[in-house]
Each structure stands twice: as structure tokens, then as C-alpha cells.
Design a protein around this motif. Structure first.
Motif, PDB file in Angstrom:
ATOM      1  N   UNK A   9       2.062   4.225 -42.201  1.00 32.56           N
ATOM      2  CA  UNK A   9       2.538   3.991 -43.554  1.00 32.56           C
ATOM      3  C   UNK A   9       1.662   3.314 -44.276  1.00 32.56           C
ATOM      4  N   UNK A  10       0.898   2.289 -43.705  1.00 35.55           N
ATOM      5  CA  UNK A  10       0.142   1.355 -44.419  1.00 35.55           C
ATOM      6  C   UNK A  10      -1.305   1.997 -44.429  1.00 35.55           C
ATOM      7  N   UNK A  11      -1.454   2.849 -45.608  1.00 33.74           N
ATOM      8  CA  UNK A  11      -2.711   3.581 -45.746  1.00 33.74           C
ATOM      9  C   UNK A  11      -3.212   3.018 -47.133  1.00 33.74           C
ATOM     10  N   UNK A  12      -4.348   3.330 -47.429  1.00 39.65           N
ATOM     11  CA  UNK A  12      -5.002   3.213 -48.752  1.00 39.65           C
ATOM     12  C   UNK A  12      -4.250   3.827 -50.032  1.00 39.65           C
ATOM     13  N   UNK A  13      -3.966   5.110 -49.308  1.00 42.71           N
ATOM     14  CA  UNK A  13      -2.958   5.810 -50.456  1.00 42.71           C
ATOM     15  C   UNK A  13      -1.473   5.864 -50.231  1.00 42.71           C
ATOM     16  N   UNK A  14      -0.735   5.971 -51.177  1.00 41.94           N
ATOM     17  CA  UNK A  14       0.683   5.819 -50.997  1.00 41.94           C
ATOM     18  C   UNK A  14       1.084   7.119 -50.269  1.00 41.94           C
ATOM     19  N   UNK A  15       1.805   7.066 -49.543  1.00 41.29           N
ATOM     20  CA  UNK A  15       2.387   7.966 -48.696  1.00 41.29           C
ATOM     21  C   UNK A  15       3.834   7.992 -48.604  1.00 41.29           C
ATOM     22  N   UNK A  16       4.407   9.376 -48.229  1.00 43.51           N
ATOM     23  CA  UNK A  16       5.723   9.602 -48.013  1.00 43.51           C
ATOM     24  C   UNK A  16       5.990  10.575 -46.596  1.00 43.51           C
ATOM     25  N   UNK A  17       6.402   9.806 -45.905  1.00 41.94           N
ATOM     26  CA  UNK A  17       6.389  10.485 -44.445  1.00 41.94           C
ATOM     27  C   UNK A  17       7.822  10.925 -44.189  1.00 41.94           C
ATOM     28  N   UNK A  18       8.213  12.159 -43.743  1.00 40.19           N
ATOM     29  CA  UNK A  18       9.498  12.801 -43.673  1.00 40.19           C
ATOM     30  C   UNK A  18       9.370  13.718 -42.567  1.00 40.19           C
ATOM     31  N   UNK A  19      10.026  13.054 -41.484  1.00 42.83           N
ATOM     32  CA  UNK A  19      10.197  13.865 -40.297  1.00 42.83           C
ATOM     33  C   UNK A  19      11.718  14.440 -40.424  1.00 42.83           C
ATOM     34  N   UNK A  20      11.585  15.722 -40.123  1.00 41.00           N
ATOM     35  CA  UNK A  20      12.995  16.646 -40.276  1.00 41.00           C
ATOM     36  C   UNK A  20      13.050  17.465 -39.123  1.00 41.00           C
ATOM     37  N   UNK A  21      14.321  17.160 -38.435  1.00 38.92           N
ATOM     38  CA  UNK A  21      14.551  18.235 -37.297  1.00 38.92           C
ATOM     39  C   UNK A  21      15.732  18.867 -37.696  1.00 38.92           C
ATOM     40  N   UNK A 154      10.257   7.651 -44.777  1.00 37.46           N
ATOM     41  CA  UNK A 154       9.643   6.467 -44.923  1.00 37.46           C
ATOM     42  C   UNK A 154       8.558   6.621 -46.104  1.00 37.46           C
ATOM     43  N   UNK A 155       8.481   5.535 -47.147  1.00 35.81           N
ATOM     44  CA  UNK A 155       7.370   5.584 -48.016  1.00 35.81           C
ATOM     45  C   UNK A 155       6.565   4.212 -48.026  1.00 35.81           C
ATOM     46  N   UNK A 156       5.629   4.242 -48.472  1.00 35.23           N
ATOM     47  CA  UNK A 156       4.606   3.098 -48.586  1.00 35.23           C
ATOM     48  C   UNK A 156       5.286   1.940 -49.441  1.00 35.23           C
ATOM     49  N   UNK A 157       6.280   2.506 -50.347  1.00 34.41           N
ATOM     50  CA  UNK A 157       6.943   1.356 -51.210  1.00 34.41           C
ATOM     51  C   UNK A 157       8.251   1.066 -50.852  1.00 34.41           C
ATOM     52  N   UNK A 158       8.524   1.309 -49.815  1.00 39.44           N
ATOM     53  CA  UNK A 158       9.855   0.586 -49.204  1.00 39.44           C
ATOM     54  C   UNK A 158      10.987   1.434 -48.644  1.00 39.44           C
TER      55      UNK A 158
END
Lengths: 462, 449
Positions: A9-21, A154-158
Motif C-alpha cells: 500500500x505504501x507506493x509512490x502512487x495512491x492505491x486502493x487494494x480490494x480483495x474480494x472472495x 485498504x487504501x493509501x489514505x487510510x
């Protein structure tokens, strides 16, 4: 899972990571045969990246470190390709008021407590019961589907959210035949929770008997004469009206494209009686089929008042549209599965109930119709809508007449809302089965009290 | 691991072997893999570019006459093993059905033109640039508002193996584009419309033509007026005729619908159902066509099927199960993918053109219906709904104004005997081609009276 996502998540770009099962179990029986029994597993990660002022999205079912890293790289590459073409630059919207943690929706008599054999037996028994209800039933069917979801967002901004949710639905269908005449009827329920929620309002047998009786009664039911009429809409038809005709026009992405609701905040768009909301929760009656506690951007959902006492108050927003309009996001960003990008979608859309019992509403209607059994519907950008209803009951001099064949109602959605002059006192969620479509499906619900208004009505079949 | 059609064949071989070892008496595995790249438009601008890899395997297992099905979107051994166990669990919980059986393999046709290396080589920059060409073409008139649009490529591989001896694989590409939006002129918001087109090859793509078509459609809907009320001739565009009339007839020609007593055409094989010689063929072997392939979802060969033969009911469509129930042969129409059980579906549908010039059709019709927003009862054929993207026509056949809130209604099976004529040219869509139709005795209810 959060430990795994934390590494990326700590990338130079803003990221939104969504794992969905998601696990889907579906069972379909028709005319004594089990015609579809399926277990489906569909899981993976969807990655959104904001790079150079544009979004990119990538998805994969490969949750190994190599798979996630590749998806992040692809998302960023996609963002760069989009950025070269965008006329305007997207800035990262303000962080929402996160409510991080683990959220599990309530479930009474959980679906997990019943095995595959019980669910197979349920649909076979239900369709057999429809068939046995009348010698005029030529075909009967029953379908049960459950969506079992677990997500990590999870997103880069919290944002940091874990969710678990179950949405079951049950549907029975009857085809009645007399010579060359054929009519169909369907009864369905879709809820959030377990079997206790699914069959809280109506038992499976209630639905079976209603479907069979309606199909048979429609065979020789007369058709109405079309025209512009006073009608009392049953809660499922109210649900279709508020979802299709109003709800889509106030989705902020459609507003920005120029829907009929654009520029109308603060304007009178309905009668004073109408307060219309879209909520991630289940007001008035538990277990609505569109419950969403946290949306797919990690934003907590709320009861969003779209129309209050007839005045348009709010659109439905994701983070990007909320920033554009200078308001807080409303928690309407939803993605059907991991490989779908979040879009602005409705949740549970409804009109607040009023004070008048249905019996009084009918007694106070000299000439009109009661419309029930919502079928499909569609609304236009200009708020013109069309819905099919399966059951029409004429009202003459305050008395309810017998069942007539279904028909089609049309009108301008806001004109119809302005004509509302009476609201029932009993509330029902009644649109939870099936899916809303907008490029990808979404589980939603809608409803309200009985509503009296004016619409154009025509009979099915001319 | 790079996934190819051969990789998927190996996975399917292993899955069938495992299923038999774990107690299935017969088994079939269908696997697929696709890479997609899509540039999405929104609110008259580029929204995002998306990239996805889709993998899937669906396992049908038979325990005697009992069937179970499970599907997963990961292709590792553990996931596939779990899917097999779940499918066996479902089979053991299900009732026996003599129609639960695998089909024997049959020779497959060669179908060319399904894979374009140019599509496979397209990059995110390429699809984004094509999307902007589409947008520019649609918005030459700034009154056109694009709510959403997309341009995308897909490169896919599929494989099927069964314990009955079916073993086949294929690779294919597709390129698609679409737009959804409306025209806005000051305070007036026109009716929305959508266009889309899919091709096998990049060379066939024409974003300028698609964008221009979309613009003409939505701009034509500005300034709508109330429509007339009458019962008489209506001109249905190719799309509207297919949606209302052919859609209903095709549902009744589905072998499963026939078997279950829900088809009005069940006992009408060889009987005339229209007053003009409608000739409707579905053919999954057309080279380079979007719906084409050598084999169906059960590995059976695609082949042409005459559904309506000069106005008479021709063949019913069957997948394996519906064929067995009817005592018939599969027509190679099993559709679906790794996540679904097979069921009958279309490939490339063609309705032969008639001989009526479109100018003559317009002169004879009161209104022209571009799209239908309403309900069609699949069993009775009753329909009613709003005529969308539609126009009032004058006696010279000119469009006088767009229509608003105008309802059309009728019964499909009754109106098939009231066809005045079919257009002399086929309109070509992605998986359908057919003419417009002029039909009499349609009920039109408008507010102009």
C-alpha cells in the motif's frame, strides 16, 4: 490478509487494494427436474491506482506476491495511458471519515448451517408444491441463490476494512394454461442475512400459493382500458419507481453527464409528502437486500436523503463526485466482484411512510387502480420511465375490484412524484431479488408504503 | 505461467482424471483464460483504462445419473481439487435424471478468422487512443453527451475435455466499442441511447462510423412531441423487430422451453407462423464472425440451423440435456463458459431480407420504432411498452418529430400474421443481421390523440 496488503500500500502512487472472495450457491428446479445446481468460487484482487491525474484499474485471481505486484504494475500502466488522453486531471479526493474495522452483517438462521442437500430439496419441494396447487398449472419452477462475500479493502489514505455479508434470494414461478391461453406469475424475496431473514415476511408456502393462484386467476382476467389514471402503487411498484425513475437520475456520475436531476438541488421535484432516501442500512424493516455497511472505496454508508418534503437535497456520490460537488461522499461506490471497478450504485432506496391505512386510501379513491407485482422497468435520462406490473385491481367508488391482467405504466418520474397525494402507513422492502444492471450487476432493494399518484397506464397486449 | 490453449487442455485432462479417481462415473472439465484491456469513457472524457486476467474452470461430474457442477477462477491444483470435491458433493445430493449424460465426440469443422494478432498486440495506449477517436466522432456536435463508453480488446483461450472422449481447444480475439448517452440542448435532456459493435479483428474497427451513428441517433431525439393514437402500421427497425418479435420466437424454439410446456411453438413444427416467408438461420461456423467457433460449450460441432424456414417453424435448438429429454440430437447450441452449466444459446443469427424498399415502408407507417422499452411476456407473446428512439412519420415517409411517452402494444404471434413487408437490406450488428419490418395492426397509444 491486511498484513499481505500492507506490504504494497505504501507506493509512490495512491492505491486502493480490494480483495474480494465470493462463493455463490445456486439451485434451480423446474417441472420435477433439478436443472441447475452450482457452486461457484470467484475471488481475487482489484487494484485502482491514481497516477498522473488519471485512474487505472487491474485485477487478478492470483493472490501470490508476484500476482499482486503484477496487478499493481498493470494498474499504474493503465493510469498512465489514461492520463495521456484525459482533458482534465483527477486530484485525489479528500480522505473520508473512515470507520475502520471488521463488519459482519446479521444473519438469522444462517445459510451456512444448511447443507447442499437441504437446498436441493427446498427447490424441488417448492416447485412440486406450485405444480400441485392447481390442475391448470402447466409448468412450475423454484430457484434459490446465495451470495457469500468476504472483502478486505485498504487504501493509501487510510481505509482499512474487513467485511462479511450474505445475501440469499428465493423465487417461485408458475405458468397456468387453459387451451391456448397461458399466463405466468412469479413471487420472489431477496434479503441480507439468513433463512430467518429471507422468510421473515412470507413463508415459502405463502409464496408458492400466491404464485399459483395469481397465474391461474390471470388466465381469464379481463384487461383494463388504458389512460391517465389515479393509481395506488403497492410497495414493490413504489420500489421500482424510486429505484429506476428517480434513483438512477440522481447517481452523481449520471448527473454530471446531464441527467434530468442536474442543477436541481434545492428545487421542488415532488409533492410535500415525499421524502425519498437511499440507505446502506435497513430502515423500518430489517434485512433489506441492498445492505452495505462500508462501500467498496472503504467509505462508511449512511441514510442519504435525496428528496426531503419534496425538495431535492442530495445526489448519490463516490469519493470523486463528492469532491467535485464539494460534499462528503455518501458511500455509494460499489463493485460487484473483485474484477469490477467501483461505480456509483444504489443500495436500499425508499419513500418514507405516511399515516394512511391502505383501506382508507382505497375508500378515498373514487376512480382508479391498485397496481402490484412489479416486473421489469427502465428509466430514461430525461426522467421518462416505463414499468410493467403483473396485477391490476380497479377501484370504483372506493371499492377494490377483481384482479385484471397486468399492464405498463409510463410517465415523467418527477411529474409522478409531484402528483403524490397520499402515503400509506405500512412499510415494506420488496425489490430485493434480482440485480440492478449498470455495466455490472448490483444487489439492491427498494420499497416504501403504498403511494397514491397519477400515471399513464396501458394494458399488456394492446 | 503463460496460459495457452494447450495449457488449458492439460489442466482439463488432469481435472477429469482426478474426478474419476475421486468417485465420479463420468466427468467433463471446461477451462478458459482471457486477457482484456479496456479504455472507459465517462462524462465526455477518458475515465480510466483497465486491465484484467480472467481464468476459470468448470467441472461437471456425474455419479451415475446424478450431476454436480462447481466452478472456480483459479487454475491451481488445490482449487481445482476443491471444485471437484464440491461438484461430487452436489451430485450425491441431487436426484437422478436420465438426461444427465455426456455426449460422444463428433468431428469439428474448421472455422477461420477467429484470431487477430493485431488485437493480441494492442496496448493500453492503443485502446485509449481508439476510445478518444470514438469520443471525438460522437461529439462533433457538442450537444451530444457521453455518459459512458468503452473500447476494449480481449484475447482468450478455451479448452474442453470429457471422459466420453471430447477433447478440443481454441484461441480467439475480439475488439469491441460502445457508447451510452444522450443529447442535451440547453435545458432539454433528450432520450438516452446506446450503440455497440464487436469485431474479431482490429482492422474492422471503425470508431468514426460508430460515433457518428450514435450522434445521429441521440440528436434526432431532441424536441420530442406526443405521439398519435391508432391501430395500424408501424415500422420497426431491425433492432426493434429482433428484440420484440424474434426474441419471443427464439425463446419458443429453445428445446428446453418446448420440453417444459412453455412454448407456443411446441407442436408447430412445419407449420406457418407468419404471413411472409421469414427465413431465420443461426450459424456458428461463419468465418470471422463474432459468434463463431468450431465447438459449443459441450465440445459439439457448431453447424447452421434453420429456425424459421420460409415462414414455417423449422428446427428447435438443443444442447445435450434438452436433446436427451426430447429424444433428439444436440444441434451444437450449448452455450456458456467455465462458470455456467450448458444451456441452449445463439451464435450468429441471420434473418433474410425482404423486398420492400425502406422509403416505401416509411410512407406506409404512422410511426417508426427504433428501440423498445417494455415488457414482452415470453410465453403468451403479449407485449407493451414505450417506443424509444422513435419518430412520427408523415405521408411522404419523412420523420416529422421524435416521439415521447408513446406506447406500443400487441401480441407477437398475432402480429406475425400482419407483416406488410420486410426491408430489402439487412442491417449488420455484432451477432445479428436482419431487415426492418413494417407490421400492421399494432396498437399505438400517444398523448396527442
Amino acid at each position: 490478509m491486511f498484513d499481505l496488503l500492507e506490504k504494497y500500500i505504501h507506493d509512490d502512487a495512491w492505491l486502493e487494494l480490494r480483495v474480494h472472495d465470493r462463493q455463490t450457491r445456486s439451485f434451480f428446479a423446474e417441472d420435477g427436474l433439478l436443472d441447475g445446481a452450482k457452486l461457484r468460487r470467484h475471488g481475487g484482487i482489484g487494484v485502482r491506482a491514481l497516477v498522473d491525474g488519471a485512474f487505472g484499474f487491474a485485477s487478478t485471481s492470483d493472490l501470490t506476491p508476484a500476482g499482486i505486484e503484477a496487478a499493481i504494475r498493470r494498474a499504474k500502466d493503465c493510469a498512465r495511458a489514461a492520463a495521456k488522453q484525459r482533458k482534465t486531471r483527477i486530484e485525489l479526493p479528500p480522505a473520508a471519515a473512515w470507520k475502520n474495522g471488521s463488519f459482519v452483517t446479521d444473519a438469522h438462521d444462517p445459510v451456512s448451517a444448511r447443507g447442499v442437500d437441504e437446498k436441493v430439496d427446498m427447490v424441488l419441494r417448492a416447485q412440486a408444491a406450485v405444480s400441485a396447487a392447481s390442475e391448470r398449472i402447466s409448468s412450475s419452477s423454484a430457484r434459490y441463490v446465495e451470495l457469500v462475500d468476504e472483502k478486505w479493502i485498504m487504501t493509501s489514505d487510510g481505509a482499512r476494512v474487513h467485511l462479511r455479508d450474505v445475501k440469499p434470494e428465493f423465487r417461485v414461478g408458475a405458468v397456468a394454461k387453459d387451451g391456448t391461453l397461458m399466463q405466468t406469475a412469479v413471487e420472489a424475496e431477496g434479503k441480507t442475512g439468513g433463512f430467518g431473514d429471507l422468510f421473515r415476511r412470507r413463508s415459502m408456502d405463502d409464496m408458492v400459493q400466491k404464485a399459483a393462484k395469481t397465474a391461474v386467476d390471470l388466465l381469464h382476467a379481463p384487461s383494463i382500458e388504458g389512460g391517465h389514471n389515479t393509481v395506488i402503487l403497492a410497495p414493490d411498484v413504489v420500489g421500482l419507481l424510486v429505484h429506476e425513475a428517480i434513483g438512477h437520475t440522481v447517481e452523481a456520475d449520471f448527473v454530471l453527464s446531464g441527467s434530468a436531476a442536474a442543477g436541481k438541488i434545492g428545487h421542488k421535484v415532488a409533492s410535500d409528502l415525499v421524502t425519498l432516501c437511499d440507505s446502506g442500512h435497513s430502515e423500518y424493516e430489517p434485512g433489506a437486500g441492498g445492505i452495505v455497511q462500508i462501500d467498496d472505496e472503504g467509505v462508511p454508508t449512511e441514510r442519504t436523503v435525496i428528496i426531503e418534503d419534496g425538495v431535492l437535497k442530495s445526489y448519490l456520490h463516490n469519493r470523486e463526485s463528492a469532491a467535485h460537488f464539494g460534499v462528503a461522499p455518501t458511500g455509494n461506490a460499489r463493485a460487484f466482484e473483485y474484477d469490477d471497478e467501483p461505480l456509483i450504485r444504489m443500495r436500499n432506496t425508499y419513500i418514507e411512510p405516511g399515516q394512511t391505512p391502505l383501506e382508507q386510501m382505497i375508500a378515498d379513491t373514487p376512480d382508479g387502480f391498485l397496481l402490484a407485482s412489479a416486473k421489469n422497468g427502465q428509466a430514461d435520462a430525461n426522467a421518462e420511465f416505463m414499468f410493467a406490473v403483473g396485477e391490476i385491481y380497479p377501484i370504483k367508488n372506493g371499492k377494490l375490484g377483481p384482479l385484471h391482467k397486468g399492464g405498463t405504466i409510463t410517465g415523467d418520474a418527477f411529474d409522478v412524484l409531484k402528483s403524490v397525494d397520499m402515503l400509506g402507513d405500512a412499510f415494506r422492502w420488496d425489490l430485493g431479488s434480482g440485480y440492478c444492471g449498470k455495466g455490472q450487476p448490483a444487489k439492491v432493494d427498494a420499497g416504501g408504503p403504498h403511494v397514491r399518484c397519477q400515471v399513464s397506464l396501458s394494458s399488456q397486449g394492446g | 505461467m503463460t496460459i495457452t490453449a494447450d495449457t488449458l487442455l492439460d489442466l482439463c485432462d488432469a481435472a477429469v482424471k482426478t474426478a474419476l479417481e475421486r468417485g465420479a462415473s463420468a466427468a467433463e472439465a471446461y477451462a478458459e483464460y482471457a486477457d482484456t484491456l479496456t479504455a472507459n469513457l465517462e462524462q465526455n472524457d477518458m475515465k480510466a483504462v483497465t486491465s484484467a486476467t480472467h481464468a476459470g474452470i468448470g467441472v461437471r461430474v456425474f455419479v451415475g445419473d446424478k450431476l454436480g457442477f462447481a466452478t472456480a477462477n483459479k487454475l491451481d491444483d488445490i482449487t481445482i481439487g476443491t471444485a471437484i470435491d464440491e461438484a461430487i458433493l452436489v451430485a450425491k445430493a441431487s436426484p437422478a435424471d436420465a438426461a444427465n449424460a455426456l455426449l460422444e465426440p463428433a468431428p469439428l469443422p474448421t472455422v477461420d478468422g477467429l484470431y487477430d494478432p493485431a488485437v493480441a498486440a494492442a496496448t493500453a495506449d492503443d485502446v485509449a487512443a481508439l476510445a478518444m477517436r470514438l469520443l471525438a466522432a460522437a461529439r462533433k456536435d457538442p450537444r451530444v453527451s457521453i455518459d459512458t463508453g468503452s473500447v476494449g480488446t480481449a484475447v482468450g483461450h478455451g479448452a474442453i475435455v470429457s471422459s466420453a472422449g471430447v477433447r478440443a481447444s481454441a484461441s480467439e480475439t475480439s475488439f469491441g466499442a460502445g457508447l451510452f448517452g444522450m443529447a442535451i440542448d440547453g435545458d432539454e435532456v433528450g432520450s438516452f441511447d446506446h450503440v455497440d459493435k464487436t469485431h474479431r479483428t482490429l482492422a474492422a474497427a471503425d470508431p468514426e462510423a460508430l460515433g457518428a451513428d450514435f450522434a445521429a441517433r441521440v440528436l434526432g431525439q431532441l424536441g420530442p412531441k406526443d405521439g398519435p393514437t391508432y391501430q395500424g402500421p408501424v415500422l420497426f427497425t431491425a433492432d426493434a423487430f429482433a428484440e420484440i418479435f424474434l426474441g419471443t420466437v427464439l425463446g419458443a424454439l429453445d428445446g428446453d422451453t418446448v420440453f417444459k410446456g412453455k412454448s407456443k411453438l411446441a407442436d408447430k413444427r412445419g407449420e406457418t407462423i407468419s404471413n411472409v416467408p421469414l427465413h431465420l438461420v443461426d450459424d456458428g461456423t461463419v468465418a470471422g464472425a463474432v459468434g463463431s467457433g468450431a465447438f459449443d460449450r459441450e465440445g459439439q460441432p457448431h453447424r447452421p440451423l434453420v429456425l424459421l424456414d420460409e415462414g414455417k417453424v423449422g428446427a428447435f435448438m438443443y444442447d445435450g440435456k434438452s436433446a436427451l429429454r426430447a429424444g433428439a440430437q444436440s444441434t451444437g447450441h450449448a452455450s456458456g463458459g467455465a462458470t455456467s452449466l450448458p444451456s441452449a444459446g445463439l451464435t450468429n443469427l441471420s434473418l433474410r431480407a425482404g423486398d420492400m424498399p425502406e422509403a416505401d415502408m416509411r410512407k406506409a407507417a404512422g410511426i417508426e420504432v427504433g428501440r423498445f422499452s417494455g415488457n414482452v411476456d415470453a410465453i403468451s407473446g403479449d407485449f407493451s411498452g414505450v417506443a424509444k428512439c422513435s419518430y412520427a412519420l408523415d405521408e411522404a415517409g419523412n420523420r416529422t418529430h421524435a416521439l415521447k411517452e408513446t406506447l406500443i402494444a400487441g401480441n407477437v404471434y398475432t402480429l406475425l400474421h400482419s407483416i406488410i413487408g420486410l426491408g430489402d437490406t439487412q442491417v449488420i450488428k455484432s451477432t445479428y443481421r436482419g431487415p426492418p419490418a413494417l407490421i400492421d395492426q399494432v396498437t399505438v397509444t400517444g398523448r396527442a390523440g
